[in-house]
Enzyme design. Structure first.
Site, PDB file in Angstrom:
ATOM      1  N   ASP A   1     -33.721 -14.680  30.857  1.00  0.00           N
ATOM      2  CA  ASP A   1     -33.392 -13.704  29.810  1.00  0.00           C
ATOM      3  C   ASP A   1     -33.475 -14.316  28.410  1.00  0.00           C
ATOM      4  O   ASP A   1     -33.557 -13.600  27.412  1.00  0.00           O
ATOM      5  CB  ASP A   1     -32.010 -13.083  30.040  1.00  0.00           C
ATOM      6  CG  ASP A   1     -32.091 -11.861  30.953  1.00  0.00           C
ATOM      7  OD1 ASP A   1     -33.214 -11.353  31.168  1.00  0.00           O
ATOM      8  OD2 ASP A   1     -31.043 -11.430  31.452  1.00  0.00           O
TER       9      ASP A   1
ATOM     10  N   GLU B   1     -18.230  -3.209  24.689  1.00  0.00           N
ATOM     11  CA  GLU B   1     -17.432  -4.433  24.831  1.00  0.00           C
ATOM     12  C   GLU B   1     -16.225  -4.433  23.891  1.00  0.00           C
ATOM     13  O   GLU B   1     -15.141  -4.903  24.246  1.00  0.00           O
ATOM     14  CB  GLU B   1     -18.295  -5.668  24.552  1.00  0.00           C
ATOM     15  CG  GLU B   1     -19.452  -5.881  25.518  1.00  0.00           C
ATOM     16  CD  GLU B   1     -20.692  -5.062  25.158  1.00  0.00           C
ATOM     17  OE1 GLU B   1     -20.693  -4.398  24.089  1.00  0.00           O
ATOM     18  OE2 GLU B   1     -21.658  -5.077  25.950  1.00  0.00           O
TER      19      GLU B   1
ATOM     20  N   HIS C   1     -29.616 -14.096  25.172  1.00  0.00           N
ATOM     21  CA  HIS C   1     -28.569 -13.938  26.179  1.00  0.00           C
ATOM     22  C   HIS C   1     -27.870 -15.254  26.534  1.00  0.00           C
ATOM     23  O   HIS C   1     -26.941 -15.260  27.322  1.00  0.00           O
ATOM     24  CB  HIS C   1     -29.161 -13.323  27.451  1.00  0.00           C
ATOM     25  CG  HIS C   1     -29.401 -11.847  27.338  1.00  0.00           C
ATOM     26  ND1 HIS C   1     -30.070 -11.290  26.268  1.00  0.00           N
ATOM     27  CD2 HIS C   1     -29.054 -10.814  28.144  1.00  0.00           C
ATOM     28  CE1 HIS C   1     -30.120  -9.982  26.431  1.00  0.00           C
ATOM     29  NE2 HIS C   1     -29.514  -9.667  27.568  1.00  0.00           N
TER      30      HIS C   1
ATOM     31  N   ASP D   1      -9.366   7.115   7.272  1.00  0.00           N
ATOM     32  CA  ASP D   1     -10.832   7.168   7.133  1.00  0.00           C
ATOM     33  C   ASP D   1     -11.454   5.857   7.593  1.00  0.00           C
ATOM     34  O   ASP D   1     -12.478   5.844   8.274  1.00  0.00           O
ATOM     35  CB  ASP D   1     -11.221   7.398   5.656  1.00  0.00           C
ATOM     36  CG  ASP D   1     -10.676   8.696   5.112  1.00  0.00           C
ATOM     37  OD1 ASP D   1     -11.030   9.759   5.632  1.00  0.00           O
ATOM     38  OD2 ASP D   1      -9.881   8.631   4.149  1.00  0.00           O
TER      39      ASP D   1
ATOM     40  N   HIS E   1      -4.003   3.325  -3.406  1.00  0.00           N
ATOM     41  CA  HIS E   1      -4.174   2.786  -2.050  1.00  0.00           C
ATOM     42  C   HIS E   1      -3.422   1.478  -1.814  1.00  0.00           C
ATOM     43  O   HIS E   1      -2.627   1.378  -0.890  1.00  0.00           O
ATOM     44  CB  HIS E   1      -5.664   2.580  -1.732  1.00  0.00           C
ATOM     45  CG  HIS E   1      -5.907   1.611  -0.606  1.00  0.00           C
ATOM     46  ND1 HIS E   1      -5.922   1.990   0.711  1.00  0.00           N
ATOM     47  CD2 HIS E   1      -6.105   0.262  -0.607  1.00  0.00           C
ATOM     48  CE1 HIS E   1      -6.117   0.927   1.482  1.00  0.00           C
ATOM     49  NE2 HIS E   1      -6.249  -0.130   0.712  1.00  0.00           N
TER      50      HIS E   1
ATOM     51  N   HIS F   1       0.834  -1.202   0.000  1.00  0.00           N
ATOM     52  CA  HIS F   1       0.000   0.000   0.000  1.00  0.00           C
ATOM     53  C   HIS F   1       0.869   1.253   0.000  1.00  0.00           C
ATOM     54  O   HIS F   1       1.228   1.761   1.061  1.00  0.00           O
ATOM     55  CB  HIS F   1      -0.898  -0.006   1.233  1.00  0.00           C
ATOM     56  CG  HIS F   1      -1.779  -1.207   1.333  1.00  0.00           C
ATOM     57  ND1 HIS F   1      -1.325  -2.451   1.713  1.00  0.00           N
ATOM     58  CD2 HIS F   1      -3.106  -1.354   1.079  1.00  0.00           C
ATOM     59  CE1 HIS F   1      -2.328  -3.311   1.707  1.00  0.00           C
ATOM     60  NE2 HIS F   1      -3.428  -2.667   1.321  1.00  0.00           N
TER      61      HIS F   1
ATOM     62  N   ARG G   1     -24.237 -17.866  36.213  1.00  0.00           N
ATOM     63  CA  ARG G   1     -25.122 -16.971  36.975  1.00  0.00           C
ATOM     64  C   ARG G   1     -25.711 -17.722  38.157  1.00  0.00           C
ATOM     65  O   ARG G   1     -25.899 -17.177  39.239  1.00  0.00           O
ATOM     66  CB  ARG G   1     -26.260 -16.487  36.070  1.00  0.00           C
ATOM     67  CG  ARG G   1     -27.343 -15.752  36.843  1.00  0.00           C
ATOM     68  CD  ARG G   1     -28.443 -15.243  35.920  1.00  0.00           C
ATOM     69  NE  ARG G   1     -29.391 -14.435  36.673  1.00  0.00           N
ATOM     70  CZ  ARG G   1     -30.597 -14.841  37.049  1.00  0.00           C
ATOM     71  NH1 ARG G   1     -31.031 -16.041  36.722  1.00  0.00           N
ATOM     72  NH2 ARG G   1     -31.383 -14.052  37.737  1.00  0.00           N
TER      73      ARG G   1
HETATM   74  C1  LIG Z   1     -11.903  -4.223   9.794  1.00  0.00           C
HETATM   75  C2  LIG Z   1     -11.334  -4.058   8.410  1.00  0.00           C
HETATM   76  N1  LIG Z   1     -12.172  -4.070   7.364  1.00  0.00           N
HETATM   77  C3  LIG Z   1     -11.673  -3.965   6.117  1.00  0.00           C
HETATM   78  C4  LIG Z   1     -10.335  -3.863   5.888  1.00  0.00           C
HETATM   79  C5  LIG Z   1      -9.774  -3.820   4.476  1.00  0.00           C
HETATM   80  N2  LIG Z   1      -9.278  -2.443   4.208  1.00  0.00           N
HETATM   81  C6  LIG Z   1      -7.988  -2.123   4.284  1.00  0.00           C
HETATM   82  S1  LIG Z   1      -7.713  -0.468   4.097  1.00  0.00           S
HETATM   83  C7  LIG Z   1      -9.362  -0.191   3.869  1.00  0.00           C
HETATM   84  C8  LIG Z   1      -9.900   1.199   3.710  1.00  0.00           C
HETATM   85  C9  LIG Z   1      -8.972   2.124   3.043  1.00  0.00           C
HETATM   86  O1  LIG Z   1      -9.350   3.449   3.276  1.00  0.00           O
HETATM   87  P1  LIG Z   1      -8.618   4.308   4.353  1.00  0.00           P
HETATM   88  O2  LIG Z   1      -8.754   3.683   5.667  1.00  0.00           O
HETATM   89  O3  LIG Z   1      -9.121   5.684   4.211  1.00  0.00           O
HETATM   90  O4  LIG Z   1      -7.101   4.226   3.950  1.00  0.00           O
HETATM   91  P2  LIG Z   1      -6.372   4.961   2.728  1.00  0.00           P
HETATM   92  O5  LIG Z   1      -6.795   4.287   1.475  1.00  0.00           O
HETATM   93  O6  LIG Z   1      -6.784   6.379   2.779  1.00  0.00           O
HETATM   94  O7  LIG Z   1      -4.940   4.747   3.020  1.00  0.00           O
HETATM   95  C10 LIG Z   1     -10.087  -1.374   3.930  1.00  0.00           C
HETATM   96  C11 LIG Z   1     -11.548  -1.453   3.738  1.00  0.00           C
HETATM   97  C12 LIG Z   1      -9.502  -3.848   7.019  1.00  0.00           C
HETATM   98  N3  LIG Z   1      -8.181  -3.762   6.907  1.00  0.00           N
HETATM   99  N4  LIG Z   1     -10.018  -3.912   8.258  1.00  0.00           N
HETATM  100 MG   LIG Z   2      -8.510   7.379   3.311  1.00  0.00          MG
END
Ligand SMILES: Cc1ncc(C[n+]2csc(CCOP(=O)(O)OP(=O)(O)O)c2C)c(N)n1
Ligand SMILES: [Mg+2]
Length: 671
Positions: free
Chosen positions: A477, A419, A481, A165, A269, A39, A528
């Site tokens: 419950d 949690e 649960h 993000d 990315h 990446h 419980r």
């Molecule tokens: C819990 C989870 N879901 C999905 C992914 C797969 N994944 C890796 S990066 C990403 C999103 C990329 O967007 P961002 O976080 O904004 O990173 P950027 O491309 O800006 O570096 C996803 C969905 C992951 N690593 N973890």
């Molecule tokens: Mg991003």
């Protein structure tokens, strides 16, 4: 392009900020290209922010990556792993050489696809599953404040996070930032890579949250800056040093900064940029050097940055030395993760002695509280908590005070109904060192914490999850649960210990084992409902240590072995009595930890399991996993579907988990 700010370290010639940041960009593009995967976009976009942080603010010493009072740096956006590898190499961490950068993502390298804390010195936590790192950092910041309250000047550092993000879209981030804001963790500083891009494309496809407002609503200070302007970055981080609350700095950046056609696009990315794009980026950035080649003056400037905190490190050593000897030794013991073994053994013996003298027919959750009353004073690094079920989980002892913004010295955390962040923050607390977190929720809600529990198991971290209401035995419950598949599914996680004690004595023994498991997380599943105390002798040894043991048996040879856990051990003992009445000799094996049993050497395991004609397992959950003990032709008395809402005794009858049913099944099989 990033401006040419001069900012030389003392004693070395100034090297322009842009050239230092471009060294990160070049290493990221070249390593991803060589690995043919990875990446590049995020490291290229956040290079300016990271350069300012690592050359001007972060307190770290590449010669001693584990220095207890270093600032913690968490790359929550773990996909951008080349960012941290570049930083570790450039600043001079010995383990991350240029050869390791060239071996990015290869088997056995120090530079795996996502950062792994147990592989690469300088990596504080394993990240990749988005949102986890941010929540880990909240736990690190909690541990820092707590230890500062207990040990004064020995602990005084910050926790920095780079989050993307994706990190902020994950639900766990909401739980984590709410907790951090509530606890006023003002030494927590999050640098948000506000690039408006995720994998599918523009963030606007899926998200329109105003993150600054969201963090402010959670009690943070939050600012927007240009993430390519080194002065703006530096003044924002400088301001964050004096904040009275945690800080979010939303850094507007361009993903893949410098790439001629892919910058600002999702295409940068998660794949190699390609030879043409890299050539174009080199031209645009003015980077004329060969792949993996860092000019001597730039490397020297980075290495000098890596020496910045030498004085702070020496200063800290002095502060530590000025503590009184007992306190210093205690701090060092805790940071090593060594238990106060004698005090622990004495506490366990005291609990067992009391139980032998006056047996207690109580729920194992209440037995756990009884044990904690002795353990918590004996093991001062234990920090308890609950996700809003304190009275049900029995995790708070009478003397424990609450850890709050007003008193970080407290040892009980009200995590709120969170949690997932609770489990992830506990991981961060253990990673920080100096504390052993344990917490509480219902076993069925282990699902809400599972992603973090899995990472604790992967990292080999000692965190202890008390999970009560562990079967249909919780009663009214009802099926929402009542855990059914949870014991099996937790046992499926490698390196996680799942304990299910049968009575008050087993409960304190399981606590002892969980505390002593330095490199493993544990779940302690507790009832419980009340259960009889089956162990009335004062056993010196921890008989749960082998995972299973014969708790009742005939004098001579047995025809039937009944294996059971938790509340079902008492049912098994009753069944053995019924069978004895019918002239059938049966033994009962309590299995407080199936995984420890299966991990015994073959001979030991065979001796415990035995070779009776009939083997029958009893657990108020699904069968999965038990065939390893009873064989495919063994009998299983348990659940095959979801439970129901009713008083628990009726439920046990309704689902056929009774002594009569066990005796009947065994008799039938004997023929
Ligand atoms: C819990 C989870 N879901 C999905 C992914 C797969 N994944 C890796 S990066 C990403 C999103 C990329 O967007 P961002 O976080 O904004 O990173 P950027 O491309 O800006 O570096 C996803 C969905 C992951 N690593 N973890
Ligand atoms: Mg991003």
């Amino acid at each position: 392009m990033a401006p040419n700010t001069r900012q030389g370290q003392a004693g070395t010639p100034a090297v322009a900020h842009a050239r230092m940041a471009n060294a990160i960009r070049a290493l990221a593009m070249d390593a991803v290209e060589q690995a043919k995967s990875g990446h590049p976009g995020m490291p290229m976009g956040m290079a300016d922010v990271a350069t300012v942080l690592f050359t001007k603010f972060l307190k770290y010493d590449p010669a001693d990556p584990a220095w207890p009072d270093r600032d913690r740096f968490v790359l929550s956006a773990g996909h951008g792993s080349m960012l941290i590898y570049a930083l570790l190499y450039l600043t001079g961490y010995g383990a991350v050489t240029i050869e390791e950068i060239k071996r990015f993502r290869q088997l056995g390298s120090k530079t795996p696809g996502h950062p792994e804390n147990f592989i690469t010195p300088g990596v504080e936590t394993t990240t990749g599953p988005l949102g986890q790192g941010l929540a880990n950092a909240v736990g690190m910041a909690i541990a820092e404040r707590h230890l500062a309250a207990v040990f004064g000047g020995a602990v005084d550092h910050k926790t920095y996070v780079i989050a993307s993000d994706g990190d902020l879209m994950e639900g766990v981030s909401q739980e984590a930032i709410a907790l951090a804001g509530h606890l006023k963790l003002n030494r927590l500083i999050v640098l948000f890579d506000d690039n408006g891009i995720s994998i599918d494309g523009a963030l606007s496809l899926a998200d329109s949250v105003d993150q600054v407002k969201r963090f402010e609503a959670a009690g943070w200070n939050a600012w927007r800056i240009d993430g390519h302007d080194p002065q703006a970055i530096a003044s924002a981080i400088a301001n964050a040093q004096n904040s009275d609350r945690p800080v979010l700095i939303a850094c507007k950046t361009t993903i893949g900064f410098g790439a001629p056609s892919k910058a600002g696009k999702a295409s940068s990315h998660g794949s190699p940029l390609g030879a043409d794009e890299i050539k174009g980026a080199r031209e645009k950035l003015g980077w004329t050097h060969a792949p993996f080649e860092i000019p001597a003056d730039i490397l020297a400037a980075w290495r000098a940055a890596g020496q910045r905190s030498k004085a702070a490190h020496a200063d800290w050593k002095k502060r530590l030395a000025s503590l009184d000897a007992g306190k210093r030794a205690e701090f060092e013991r805790r940071m090593r993760g060594d238990l106060p073994l004698a005090a622990l053994a004495a506490a366990v013996a005291k609990v067992k002695g009391a139980l032998a003298a006056t047996p207690k027919d109580i729920a194992t959750r209440a037995a756990s509280e009884f044990a904690l009353e002795a353990l918590v004073p004996a093991v001062p690094e234990m920090i308890g908590g609950s996700a809003d079920l304190t009275g049900s989980n029995n995790t708070r002892t009478k003397a424990m005070t609450v850890l709050s913004a007003a008193d970080y010295g407290g040892r009980f955390i009200h995590y709120g109904v969170r949690e997932h962040a609770m489990a992830a923050a506990m991981n961060g607390m253990t990673l920080h060192g100096g504390v052993i977190p344990y917490s509480g929720t219902f076993l069925v809600f282990s699902d809400y914490a599972r992603p973090a529990i899995r990472l604790a198991a992967l990292m080999g971290e000692r965190v202890i999850h008390v999970m009560t209401h562990d079967s249909i035995g919780l009663g009214e419950d009802g099926p929402t649960h009542q855990p059914v598949e949870h014991l099996a599914s937790l046992r499926a996680i490698p390196n996680l210990l799942v304990f299910r004690p049968a009575d008050a004595v087993e409960t304190v023994e399981c606590w002892q084992l969980a505390l002593q498991a330095k490199d493993r997380p544990s779940v302690i599943a507790l009832t419980r409902q009340n259960v009889p105390q089956l162990r009335n002798r004062l056993d010196g040894d921890n008989v749960c240590a082998a995972g299973a043991y014969e708790i009742a048996g005939p004098d001579g040879a047995a025809a039937v072995s009944i294996f059971a856990t938790g509340s079902e051990v008492a049912i098994a003992v009753e069944a053995a009595k019924l069978l004895a009445g019918r002239g059938v000799a049966a033994r009962v094996v309590s299995v407080p930890c199936l995984q420890l049993l299966l991990a015994q050497p073959d001979g030991v395991r065979r001796a415990i399991v035995g070779e009776t004609r009939v083997k029958i397992a009893v657990e108020a959950g699904v069968r999965q996993g038990w065939d390893a003990v009873i064989g495919a032709d063994g009998l299983f008395v348990g659940m095959t579907g979801f439970g129901a809402s009713a008083p628990y005794k009726e439920l046990y009858k309704n689902f056929g988990i009774t002594a009569e049913a066990v005796a009947e099944a065994a008799t039938k099989k004997l023929g």
